[in-house]
Design a protein around this motif. Structure first.
Motif, PDB file in Angstrom:
ATOM      1  N   GLN A  68      10.073   3.701  -8.173  1.00  0.00           N
ATOM      2  CA  GLN A  68       9.755   3.182  -9.506  1.00  0.00           C
ATOM      3  C   GLN A  68      10.243   1.746  -9.615  1.00  0.00           C
ATOM      4  O   GLN A  68      11.420   1.475  -9.411  1.00  0.00           O
ATOM      5  N   VAL A  69       9.325   0.841  -9.927  1.00  0.00           N
ATOM      6  CA  VAL A  69       9.688  -0.556 -10.074  1.00  0.00           C
ATOM      7  C   VAL A  69      10.372  -0.760 -11.413  1.00  0.00           C
ATOM      8  O   VAL A  69       9.915  -0.272 -12.446  1.00  0.00           O
ATOM      9  N   GLN A  70      11.476  -1.480 -11.382  1.00  0.00           N
ATOM     10  CA  GLN A  70      12.156  -1.857 -12.626  1.00  0.00           C
ATOM     11  C   GLN A  70      11.995  -3.352 -12.864  1.00  0.00           C
ATOM     12  O   GLN A  70      12.127  -4.154 -11.932  1.00  0.00           O
ATOM     13  N   LEU A  71      11.724  -3.693 -14.101  1.00  0.00           N
ATOM     14  CA  LEU A  71      11.486  -5.074 -14.489  1.00  0.00           C
ATOM     15  C   LEU A  71      12.561  -5.491 -15.488  1.00  0.00           C
ATOM     16  O   LEU A  71      12.785  -4.795 -16.480  1.00  0.00           O
ATOM     17  N   VAL A  72      13.202  -6.618 -15.232  1.00  0.00           N
ATOM     18  CA  VAL A  72      14.263  -7.103 -16.103  1.00  0.00           C
ATOM     19  C   VAL A  72      13.955  -8.537 -16.501  1.00  0.00           C
ATOM     20  O   VAL A  72      13.962  -9.439 -15.656  1.00  0.00           O
ATOM     21  N   GLU A  73      13.690  -8.723 -17.792  1.00  0.00           N
ATOM     22  CA  GLU A  73      13.372 -10.042 -18.328  1.00  0.00           C
ATOM     23  C   GLU A  73      14.604 -10.674 -18.949  1.00  0.00           C
ATOM     24  O   GLU A  73      15.462  -9.969 -19.494  1.00  0.00           O
ATOM     25  N   SER A  74      14.657 -11.997 -18.899  1.00  0.00           N
ATOM     26  CA  SER A  74      15.768 -12.731 -19.505  1.00  0.00           C
ATOM     27  C   SER A  74      15.320 -14.139 -19.848  1.00  0.00           C
ATOM     28  O   SER A  74      14.257 -14.587 -19.417  1.00  0.00           O
ATOM     29  N   GLY A  75      16.166 -14.833 -20.619  1.00  0.00           N
ATOM     30  CA  GLY A  75      15.913 -16.235 -20.914  1.00  0.00           C
ATOM     31  C   GLY A  75      15.409 -16.539 -22.309  1.00  0.00           C
ATOM     32  O   GLY A  75      15.231 -17.709 -22.663  1.00  0.00           O
ATOM     33  N   GLY A  76      15.168 -15.513 -23.095  1.00  0.00           N
ATOM     34  CA  GLY A  76      14.698 -15.752 -24.447  1.00  0.00           C
ATOM     35  C   GLY A  76      15.787 -16.308 -25.346  1.00  0.00           C
ATOM     36  O   GLY A  76      16.946 -16.457 -24.949  1.00  0.00           O
ATOM     37  N   GLY A  77      15.396 -16.620 -26.573  1.00  0.00           N
ATOM     38  CA  GLY A  77      16.357 -17.147 -27.527  1.00  0.00           C
ATOM     39  C   GLY A  77      15.675 -17.758 -28.722  1.00  0.00           C
ATOM     40  O   GLY A  77      14.464 -17.613 -28.917  1.00  0.00           O
ATOM     41  N   LEU A  78      16.464 -18.443 -29.522  1.00  0.00           N
ATOM     42  CA  LEU A  78      15.972 -19.136 -30.709  1.00  0.00           C
ATOM     43  C   LEU A  78      15.806 -20.610 -30.364  1.00  0.00           C
ATOM     44  O   LEU A  78      16.736 -21.244 -29.840  1.00  0.00           O
ATOM     45  N   VAL A  79      14.644 -21.141 -30.661  1.00  0.00           N
ATOM     46  CA  VAL A  79      14.352 -22.536 -30.353  1.00  0.00           C
ATOM     47  C   VAL A  79      13.552 -23.136 -31.494  1.00  0.00           C
ATOM     48  O   VAL A  79      12.788 -22.428 -32.172  1.00  0.00           O
ATOM     49  N   GLN A  80      13.730 -24.421 -31.714  1.00  0.00           N
ATOM     50  CA  GLN A  80      12.981 -25.102 -32.757  1.00  0.00           C
ATOM     51  C   GLN A  80      11.551 -25.386 -32.297  1.00  0.00           C
ATOM     52  O   GLN A  80      11.288 -25.486 -31.090  1.00  0.00           O
ATOM     53  N   PRO A  81      10.628 -25.523 -33.225  1.00  0.00           N
ATOM     54  CA  PRO A  81       9.262 -25.912 -32.847  1.00  0.00           C
ATOM     55  C   PRO A  81       9.279 -27.187 -32.013  1.00  0.00           C
ATOM     56  O   PRO A  81      10.011 -28.132 -32.310  1.00  0.00           O
ATOM     57  N   GLY A  82       8.466 -27.183 -30.966  1.00  0.00           N
ATOM     58  CA  GLY A  82       8.440 -28.301 -30.039  1.00  0.00           C
ATOM     59  C   GLY A  82       9.400 -28.161 -28.884  1.00  0.00           C
ATOM     60  O   GLY A  82       9.347 -28.948 -27.930  1.00  0.00           O
ATOM     61  N   GLY A  83      10.262 -27.177 -28.941  1.00  0.00           N
ATOM     62  CA  GLY A  83      11.255 -26.980 -27.893  1.00  0.00           C
ATOM     63  C   GLY A  83      10.710 -26.230 -26.690  1.00  0.00           C
ATOM     64  O   GLY A  83       9.519 -25.903 -26.620  1.00  0.00           O
ATOM     65  N   SER A  84      11.612 -25.970 -25.746  1.00  0.00           N
ATOM     66  CA  SER A  84      11.236 -25.328 -24.487  1.00  0.00           C
ATOM     67  C   SER A  84      12.184 -24.178 -24.164  1.00  0.00           C
ATOM     68  O   SER A  84      13.346 -24.189 -24.567  1.00  0.00           O
ATOM     69  N   LEU A  85      11.662 -23.231 -23.432  1.00  0.00           N
ATOM     70  CA  LEU A  85      12.440 -22.137 -22.869  1.00  0.00           C
ATOM     71  C   LEU A  85      11.868 -21.786 -21.511  1.00  0.00           C
ATOM     72  O   LEU A  85      10.676 -21.971 -21.258  1.00  0.00           O
ATOM     73  N   ARG A  86      12.740 -21.250 -20.659  1.00  0.00           N
ATOM     74  CA  ARG A  86      12.299 -20.747 -19.365  1.00  0.00           C
ATOM     75  C   ARG A  86      12.712 -19.291 -19.247  1.00  0.00           C
ATOM     76  O   ARG A  86      13.899 -18.973 -19.276  1.00  0.00           O
ATOM     77  N   LEU A  87      11.703 -18.426 -19.121  1.00  0.00           N
ATOM     78  CA  LEU A  87      11.942 -17.005 -18.973  1.00  0.00           C
ATOM     79  C   LEU A  87      11.935 -16.631 -17.494  1.00  0.00           C
ATOM     80  O   LEU A  87      11.222 -17.236 -16.694  1.00  0.00           O
ATOM     81  N   SER A  88      12.716 -15.607 -17.176  1.00  0.00           N
ATOM     82  CA  SER A  88      12.756 -15.078 -15.823  1.00  0.00           C
ATOM     83  C   SER A  88      12.531 -13.581 -15.857  1.00  0.00           C
ATOM     84  O   SER A  88      12.919 -12.913 -16.820  1.00  0.00           O
ATOM     85  N   CYS A  89      11.934 -13.061 -14.814  1.00  0.00           N
ATOM     86  CA  CYS A  89      11.734 -11.622 -14.680  1.00  0.00           C
ATOM     87  C   CYS A  89      11.951 -11.250 -13.226  1.00  0.00           C
ATOM     88  O   CYS A  89      11.270 -11.777 -12.340  1.00  0.00           O
ATOM     89  N   THR A  90      12.888 -10.356 -13.014  1.00  0.00           N
ATOM     90  CA  THR A  90      13.177  -9.880 -11.670  1.00  0.00           C
ATOM     91  C   THR A  90      12.688  -8.449 -11.537  1.00  0.00           C
ATOM     92  O   THR A  90      12.933  -7.611 -12.414  1.00  0.00           O
TER      93      THR A  90
END
Length: 114
Positions: A1-23
């Motif tokens: 069974q494959v397990q997926l773990v996401e991370s990197g989210g958060g609160l950001v202002q409009p126009g901002g950036s985020l980088r999400l990761s999934c292992t």
């Protein structure tokens, strides 16, 4: 069974950036097309980016030019770089194969708000 773990989210202002990761666990990661999905409250889950085993990418019009998906097969990890974020990008973000064959992970919350 494959397990997926996401991370990197958060609160950001409009126009901002985020980088999400999934292992992902499992030995078949490198041969699968992977996708990032999101689900906003009261809405259906939708795919926002996908990448084939060969590195070809696809985006819907709503995020094209702002989101970039990439993968590191050696690390069984897929990334989503999100720039110029808008309030309508607020959602829980998930990764999975595309189409989704595995159980969903817990996701990572992205909130775009001033």
């Amino acid at each position: 069974q494959v397990q997926l773990v996401e991370s990197g989210g958060g609160l950001v202002q409009p126009g901002g950036s985020l980088r999400l990761s999934c292992t992902a666990s499992g030995s078949s990661f490198s041969i699968n097309t992977m996708g990032w999905y999101r689900q906003a409250p009261g809405k259906q889950r939708e795919v926002v980016a996908s990448i084939t085993s060969g590195g070809f990418t696809h985006y819907p019009a709503s995020v094209k030019g702002r989101f970039t998906i990439s993968r590191d097969n050696a690390k069984n990890t897929v990334y989503l770089q999100m720039n110029s974020l808008k309030p309508e990008d607020t959602a829980v973000y998930y990764c999975n194969t595309n189409p989704p064959f595995n159980a969903w992970g817990q996701g990572t919350q992205v909130t775009v708000s001033s």
